[in-house]
Design an enzyme around this catalytic site. Structure first.
Site, PDB file in Angstrom:
ATOM      1  N   ARG A  12      -3.287   3.404   8.451  1.00  0.00           N
ATOM      2  CA  ARG A  12      -3.637   2.110   7.852  1.00  0.00           C
ATOM      3  C   ARG A  12      -2.432   1.174   7.749  1.00  0.00           C
ATOM      4  O   ARG A  12      -1.300   1.627   7.564  1.00  0.00           O
ATOM      5  CB  ARG A  12      -4.237   2.323   6.451  1.00  0.00           C
ATOM      6  N   GLY A  23      -8.346  -6.694   4.673  1.00  0.00           N
ATOM      7  CA  GLY A  23      -9.258  -6.790   5.801  1.00  0.00           C
ATOM      8  C   GLY A  23      -8.704  -7.522   7.003  1.00  0.00           C
ATOM      9  O   GLY A  23      -9.383  -7.678   8.015  1.00  0.00           O
ATOM     10  N   ARG A  29      -3.786  -1.573  -6.066  1.00  0.00           N
ATOM     11  CA  ARG A  29      -2.989  -2.805  -5.986  1.00  0.00           C
ATOM     12  C   ARG A  29      -3.424  -3.709  -7.131  1.00  0.00           C
ATOM     13  O   ARG A  29      -4.500  -3.510  -7.712  1.00  0.00           O
ATOM     14  CB  ARG A  29      -3.208  -3.504  -4.640  1.00  0.00           C
ATOM     15  N   LYS A  59       0.842  -1.192   0.000  1.00  0.00           N
ATOM     16  CA  LYS A  59       0.000   0.000   0.000  1.00  0.00           C
ATOM     17  C   LYS A  59       0.883   1.251   0.000  1.00  0.00           C
ATOM     18  O   LYS A  59       0.668   2.172  -0.792  1.00  0.00           O
ATOM     19  CB  LYS A  59      -0.925  -0.010   1.210  1.00  0.00           C
ATOM     20  N   TYR A 108      10.500 -34.732 -18.715  1.00  0.00           N
ATOM     21  CA  TYR A 108       9.061 -34.432 -18.760  1.00  0.00           C
ATOM     22  C   TYR A 108       8.434 -34.630 -17.383  1.00  0.00           C
ATOM     23  O   TYR A 108       9.022 -35.278 -16.515  1.00  0.00           O
ATOM     24  CB  TYR A 108       8.339 -35.323 -19.788  1.00  0.00           C
ATOM     25  N   CYS A 128       5.970 -39.254 -12.465  1.00  0.00           N
ATOM     26  CA  CYS A 128       4.569 -39.620 -12.684  1.00  0.00           C
ATOM     27  C   CYS A 128       3.778 -39.628 -11.385  1.00  0.00           C
ATOM     28  O   CYS A 128       2.666 -40.109 -11.337  1.00  0.00           O
ATOM     29  CB  CYS A 128       4.472 -40.962 -13.402  1.00  0.00           C
ATOM     30  N   MET A 161      -5.879  -6.795   8.807  1.00  0.00           N
ATOM     31  CA  MET A 161      -5.266  -5.962   9.846  1.00  0.00           C
ATOM     32  C   MET A 161      -6.103  -4.710  10.079  1.00  0.00           C
ATOM     33  O   MET A 161      -7.149  -4.521   9.476  1.00  0.00           O
ATOM     34  CB  MET A 161      -3.828  -5.639   9.445  1.00  0.00           C
ATOM     35  N   HIS A 203      -7.141 -43.077  -1.676  1.00  0.00           N
ATOM     36  CA  HIS A 203      -7.654 -43.707  -2.897  1.00  0.00           C
ATOM     37  C   HIS A 203      -8.678 -42.809  -3.571  1.00  0.00           C
ATOM     38  O   HIS A 203      -8.614 -42.551  -4.768  1.00  0.00           O
ATOM     39  CB  HIS A 203      -8.268 -45.062  -2.544  1.00  0.00           C
ATOM     40  N   SER A 252      11.250 -43.106 -14.156  1.00  0.00           N
ATOM     41  CA  SER A 252      10.153 -42.191 -13.870  1.00  0.00           C
ATOM     42  C   SER A 252      10.054 -42.119 -12.355  1.00  0.00           C
ATOM     43  O   SER A 252       9.932 -43.152 -11.686  1.00  0.00           O
ATOM     44  CB  SER A 252       8.855 -42.716 -14.481  1.00  0.00           C
TER      45      SER A 252
END
Lengths: 887, 887
Positions: free
Chosen positions: B93, B102, B341, B23, B860, B840, B104, B459, B773
């Site tokens: 502020r 909001g 901002r 700010k 990859y 993977c 603080m 799962h 992998s």
């Protein structure tokens, strides 16, 4: 690789074991020091390797080299191989670098054939001797040379034919069969072989070539492979072949053959000790067809030969500076030595021999220490089946807890505890499908434990070794039916109350009772261990959870406690219900506080007792480690019980509460769940109580004028913040106790390194930890991803198929787990150069692992009390550079 | 640390966010570029750090520095703080480096007191405005400065007193209360504060000091801490304090205040978008006491001010080159900008804004790519609750599978499968205590899944993300009673058939139906992802188990398949019974052969379909991984069923056989048991069948003129010998298929690195493996020793208490797991420099992990299809050096 493939005995010596094998090297050595060894030569182990590398073909030129060596022997003996008028007969024997007794093949009397037999008789040889030798040759050569290539040729058939012949003749003993009949037997043998498609070779050189190849092939017969696996002998080293002029123990009553040890292999007593048979060949002594005589008989029958033999024994012992195992043959009252090797011995004998030889100035103390295999000390310490007892092994499992035990089978831990309790109790063997912490009381009251499932580091096995309970685990051929109170092995059913026995060291399950003898802690053992302590540089502690354990451990030489598992204390007697009632209301801080208050009273006394027993030695005490559900009943059983109740319209509120708790605490992989430091972070009050108990216990010992050195160990740390968080709380408790008690306590905080991440970030963790103890059981589990409770099914085939060189729960896997330990040490020392380093996994009592721990610079190893002497010896050997190297 | 503690706005600029907060830096910047910002100054964030470091004391000399800066402002405004004749009023502020809207505290109208109020009125100020401002000051300052120190002072009480006053007066709106009555309210407020033990400070400087300290203290109020934890903002950075001359939106009807975005934050449309209130102070807009008006209203009411504001919006967007969130105040028809901002926006808006700004030449493509948080793309791709819908959240769980779903609750997977199947089916939400592979069909047929237990990688969660099923897992506040077909949350009971909805991305469980909208794949999204692909250097593949998955993945930009889990195929339809009957007779080779023959037919078609869908792209196919008992019923349930049957005298042979199999296969830690390559070594026929199926499938595609690139992956390798052993067998199968089919298939063999030992011995393994992998799910489990199925109970507190910086199953733990990956790569490249490296695990779709994978040089990443765009963007950001760094 040298170019020379064949060595005459006079060309070799005892240092050439790699090339000539143990037997060949020793035959050469004995020849050279003037012992009466029949002349001969050795085909090197390298030829065996060549033979396999070229697809089982003898290398070109080998037969010529053999021929040259043979000429030398022929000249020496004045006889010629294959010459009917003056035949040289040969023995062809295997001999690898390491002794593999009876595993590979031997052919004796080689050179005999129809013509040679007749020739020998014509020259005056006893026809009975000649045909006895010939029938042996036909059997042995056919068996070893053709048995693996022609279907249906088996030694068994030969034996049967001899048996049938004796039956026809109405006689029992081999010696009662006449020369003619033995000749007839030779014919029958040849016809039998012919019927299988082979003509028994009449040509002596062909016999020799077949015999040499057969010995090479026998390197890879099934029993040799199994033996090597068990003894951890490299498959690649191969066997040598020893070809030697025959001497005959079967020429008549002035002939004989025998085997002897220069000292008693069971007790170590300094006395020649052996067996022999007159008018026999070597195999007869071993085969048990005739009962051999005690060597003392020879002393009476033929004192001259006996004394000569004893003299040779002394010569060999002084030469080799070790107890020897000797084969000899007497041919017409002349003594020949056919083999010598270092004699296998029991642990007791190993220790006594080593100590005696130092006193006899044969060897140094260092050599004495280097010579005893640490694992053999087990036998010195544990109850054993009385030597010489015959017993009936009905099943074999894993040798989870060494020692012998006998008692009635009991299938329920509570009943076992009841029946076996106190000194008055009955001797019981607890038999379970597997064991859980629930079974602890029953296990402790039992003489021994037998389980159907579980590996070498299953719960049963850990408790077994921790408490020195003879145990056979993972005996998968039995089927335990706890409900019917019985187990079965094939047709055999053992019911509750039937006697069984266990020979834990060999994994044997025995039908009925056997006489069991207690360990004898002889003076020699003390002397020997004293020497070990002189040389060793690494400390040895014990894993002990009770004052009794601690006393036992100290008696066995422990210099402190490397691991006290505080949770074992929670299972005992009155405490379990307190623990359970805390767990059932775990989210209620008031209940937790109240129950922990009760437990504090117990634990303070526990620790006080341990510190008293330690008399000032340090104790590493691990705070609670297992998941809380381990204190609850088995979820599956409880679910079934409640379901059955419900179906019957019954309802048991307590049981249902228990079930809900068990369900909500159930974990799919408890090994990787809410345990160790995680538990302490979620429920910090439990460890706060434990630290209070430890320090109050220590304070009361200190106030009474004693000393107490608590090392408080936080388990399962993988991230430094775990340690930071919990340590901050516990330090407060510690300071509070010091203030309340008005004493200063030399406590320290450290951690177990048992999670791979803990090892990988040891530089962060060592900032907070004053000591590390490697928990190599869990570290091995997580590094391999092997659950020790579930790995039987694949670890066994892995080891058998050499996918792994050995069971990583037995010996530290140096490449993987060891690499992590090394990483941890390197990183930790960077931030805390003097960090105290130990190990408290089961590996702490394994000689190869002890060696590794020494190499990577641990300050101490810790193991179960009964393995303390083993660790002391292994540590001494490591310091002497004689430790067990990696496999 | 600089010595200067206070910066006038003209002394700062936008680059000084660290020191001045967001700010403060922006107020300075806006001042400097000539926007109408009331003058003021900023106390640096370093002062906040000092304040806490010194035990909450303002540093000496600070007040003097403030005084100096204040003089400047007073001079600028021609007013003096505390002077009743010409008073300067101030706003105080907070403002940290990162926006924490909001969270603080703020104090407005500072400088007012009894005297100043009278003085202002005497000078002609509207009494109503003066007392309205004064009552706000008393409330705000008392609340923030004393509320945390004096018990009982609460904002709530102030609001109640105002409410009571309005009730007394019989009015509803604040604006209806007269100046006198507001003055009375001020008296009541002061008396209230006094009653709590504080005298409201009349001294303006005392007010200022209290306000500054209150702002610093508010950095560590509870909501700020929670917010920072969620947003992963460092607790140590502190807040700045901005002190600024007041401008008043509450001076009358020519005054007002509002907030606006320079573009639409939901859609990204290029239109100023905001709300305002006339005759109000800022808090009124936010508080919802009065309903704010749409900014378009201002266009009608005051086009001059509106146009001026739109102009300022353009200036700011061009200056900051990003969409701005702006606070403004109108004082007597003069516009002031109080804050700007970067505006928070939805994923859709983020993409559209970025693309538009490139087209507007405001930013480069690189900046556009760097600017969008990859995780926001989730919102672009998934069904959402129609924007603006109000709904009733009854519980919150883990956001396991993003996306919105609505349907009737169903408590059984089979029933869900039945009801939900096909396009015709009903919309159902499957609700389970937890899910197992058994539930797959039901999960696939459901719109969404809700579970009581299980973590982010349970799962349910894995399936959810794999298949894109909106899922809330581990919702521990609900209690599922599958038997009664209902779940409860407190008093609320949801029965089967009741409508519920899920907002997976937020873990919300919603009562009743909500309107759900499908994802819109707009042209902007395609453009944006195209740019990402231009910059990215690392490949992105998808984890896909079926042709449909593959097609989805390719549509979303996957360049191949990084993981096909072949076992999922075993659970489908007709196959399960075949698999189960094989398992029930697993030790019978004939049964195994027959059943595998049946499965071969299925699997060949599976793989053929996958290769066809891939159109020549590569597929890494993992051979069977889970333990076989996963295909059997739950042991506990089955045990209970059989026990109940037995108690009732019933007997079901099939069920009992199943129970025996389940018992004998049961594992205590299945994660570390007989699975992966271990299973293949014990039962090699299964993987032989799979390799045959893969290569026959590939062959048929190749023969039809297509291309197929199978990369066969062997899971769970910890020792090179495992790979050597199994690969030797499988190579034979592969060669056989090539010969039979008469085609050459470009197959390769590789392994997953997911066991720590595999990483530690990668130099040995890479000799055999053509690719690695990283299976970072299991690698994380084993490196930490965390079971992902059981870790909820401690992982949540660990993250909350900052013991871990985050959930290691979400983002790769770089220090531990990452270290192992690095070790593996270094070792592997030594022996195989061109080894293909991928990942993977679930981490393949996590931006921070993608960044790490790029850093360590993977070729990859592979993730679930729905995360492919996220991975593409993250990979592009990594290549641009703008990736998500370690937390």
């Amino acid at each position: 690789m040298s170019n020379k493939r064949v060595y005459l005995f006079r060309e070799g010596d005892k240092s050439m074991r790699d090339l000539l094998g143990g037997k060949g090297a020793n035959l050469a050595e004995m020849s050279n020091i003037g012992l009466p060894v029949p002349p001969g030569f050795t085909i090197t182990t390298e030829v065996c390797t060549e033979y396999y590398a070229s697809g089982k073909k003898l290398p070109a030129g080998l037969m010529e080299e053999i021929e040259t060596a043979l000429k030398d022997v022929e000249k020496d003996q004045g006889k010629t191989l294959g010459d009917p008028n003056n035949p040289l007969l040969l023995s062809v024997r295997s001999g690898a670098k390491f002794s593999m007794p009876g595993m590979m093949d031997t052919v004796l009397n080689l050179g005999l054939n129809d013509q040679v037999a007749e020739g020998m008789i014509a020259k005056g040889a006893d026809p009975r001797f000649v045909y006895d030798s010939y029938r042996r040759l036909i059997m042995m050569l056919s068996d070893v040379a053709f048995g693996d290539r022609y279907e249906g040729i088996s030694k068994h058939d030969f034996e049967h034919q001899f048996y049938d012949l004796k039956a026809e003749l109405g006689v029992k003993e081999d010696l009662e069969v006449s020369a003619d009949k033995l000749k007839e037997l030779c014919e029958r043998y040849k016809a039998y072989v012919q019927s299988k498609g082979v003509t028994f070779p009449q040509d002596a050189r062909e016999q020799m070539k077949e015999a040499v190849e057969a010995v090479f092939r026998s390197w890879n017969n099934e029993r040799a492979i199994i033996y090597r696996r068990r003894e951890k002998i490299d498959d690649a080293i191969g066997t040598a072949v020893n070809i030697q002029a025959m001497v005959f123990g079967n020429m008549g009553d002035d002939c004989g053959t025998g085997v002897a040890f220069t000292r008693n292999a069971s007790t170590g007593d300094k006395e020649v000790f052996g067996e022999y048979l007159m008018n026999a060949q070597g195999e007869d002594v071993v085969a048990g067809v005739r009962t051999p005589l005690d060597l003392n008989e020879l002393k009476l029958q033929n004192p001259i030969i006996y004394n000569e033999f004893v003299n040779f024994c002394n010569v060999l012992e002084h030469h080799y500076k070790d107890m020897q195992d000797i084969e000899f043959t007497i041919e017409r009252n002349k003594l020949f030595i056919l083999q010598c090797r270092s004699g296998k011995r029991t642990g007791t004998a190993a220790v006594k021999t080593a100590v005696d030889m130092v006193h006899e100035c044969l060897i140094t103390k260092e050599e004495a220490i280097a010579r005893v295999n640490p694992d053999l000390l087990n036998q010195v310490l544990l109850p054993v089946i009385a030597p010489g007892t015959k017993y009936d092994v009905i099943a074999k499992g894993l040798p989870a807890g060494p020692g012998a035990a006998t008692g009635v089978a009991v299938f329920d831990a509570n009943r076992a505890a009841e029946m076996g309790k106190g000194g008055q109790g009955q001797r019981v063997i607890l038999v379970r499908a597997d064991t859980s912490p629930d079974d602890l009381a029953g296990m402790l009251a039992a003489q021994g434990v037998l389980t159907e499932r579980g590996g070498m580091t299953s719960h049963a096995a850990l408790v077994a070794r921790g408490f020195g309970i003879p145990t056979v685990a993972g005996c998968s051929s039995i089927r335990v039916d706890a409900e019917k109170r019985q187990f079965t092995i094939g047709d055999v059913t053992i019911k509750e109350g039937d006697y069984i026995s266990l020979n834990g060291g060999l994994g044997e399950v025995i039908h009925g009772q056997v006489p069991v003898e207690d360990a004898k802690m002889t003076g020699d053992f003390g002397t020997f261990m004293g020497w070990a302590d002189e040389f060793r540089k690494m400390g040895v502690r014990a894993n002990a959870d009770s004052p009794a354990d601690v006393r036992k451990a100290i008696e066995l030489g422990a210099e402190g406690v490397g691991l006290t598992r505080t949770e074992h204390m929670f299972f005992e007697g009155d405490r379990r219900p307190v623990v359970v009632s805390m767990i059932l209301d775990i989210d209620n801080p008031e209940t937790r506080a109240a129950k922990l208050g009760e437990l504090l009273e117990f634990q303070r006394e526990d620790f006080k007792g341990i510190f008293e027993a330690l008399e000032g030695r340090p104790a590493t005490i691990r705070l609670i480690d297992p998941p809380l559900h381990e204190f609850l009943p088995n979820l599956t059983e409880l679910t079934a019980e409640v379901a059955v109740d419900k179906a019957a319209g019954k309802s048991d509120a307590a049981k249902e509460t228990m079930l809900r708790a068990a369900e909500s605490m159930h974990e799919i992989n408890p090994m990787l769940g809410l345990r160790g430091v995680r538990l302490s972070i979620v429920y910090p009050e439990i460890v706060a109580m434990q630290v209070r108990a430890i320090l109050e216990g220590a304070a009361s010992v200190i106030k009474a004028g004693g000393k107490a050195v608590p090392e408080i160990m936080i388990p399962l740390v993988g991230h430094v913040n775990e340690l930071t968080t919990i340590k901050a709380d516990l330090e407060k408790t510690a300071k509070a106790v010091e203030a309340e008690q008005g004493v200063s306590i030399p406590y320290s905080f450290g951690t177990m390194i048992e999670v791979p991440r803990g090892a990988l970030t040891a530089d962060e963790i060592a900032v907070e930890a004053e000591f590390f103890s490697f928990g190599t059981n869990d570290l091995t589990q997580m590094t391999f991803g092997f659950s020790r409770d579930d790995s039987d099914k694949f670890l066994k085939p892995y080891v058998e198929r050499k996918i792994l060189p050995g069971d990583p729960f037995e010996s530290i896997d140096r490449k993987g787990v060891g690499q992590l330990m090394q990483i941890a040490i390197d990183k930790a020392k960077k931030v805390r150069p003097n960090i105290k380093l130990g190990i408290c996994g089961e590996h702490g009592g394994d000689p190869s692992s002890v060696q590794f721990c020494y190499e990577i610079g641990l300050d101490y190893v810790s193991c179960s009390p009964f393995r303390v002497p083993i660790a002391r010896l292994a540590a001494a050997q490591a310091a002497l550079g004689k430790g067990v190297s990696d496999k």
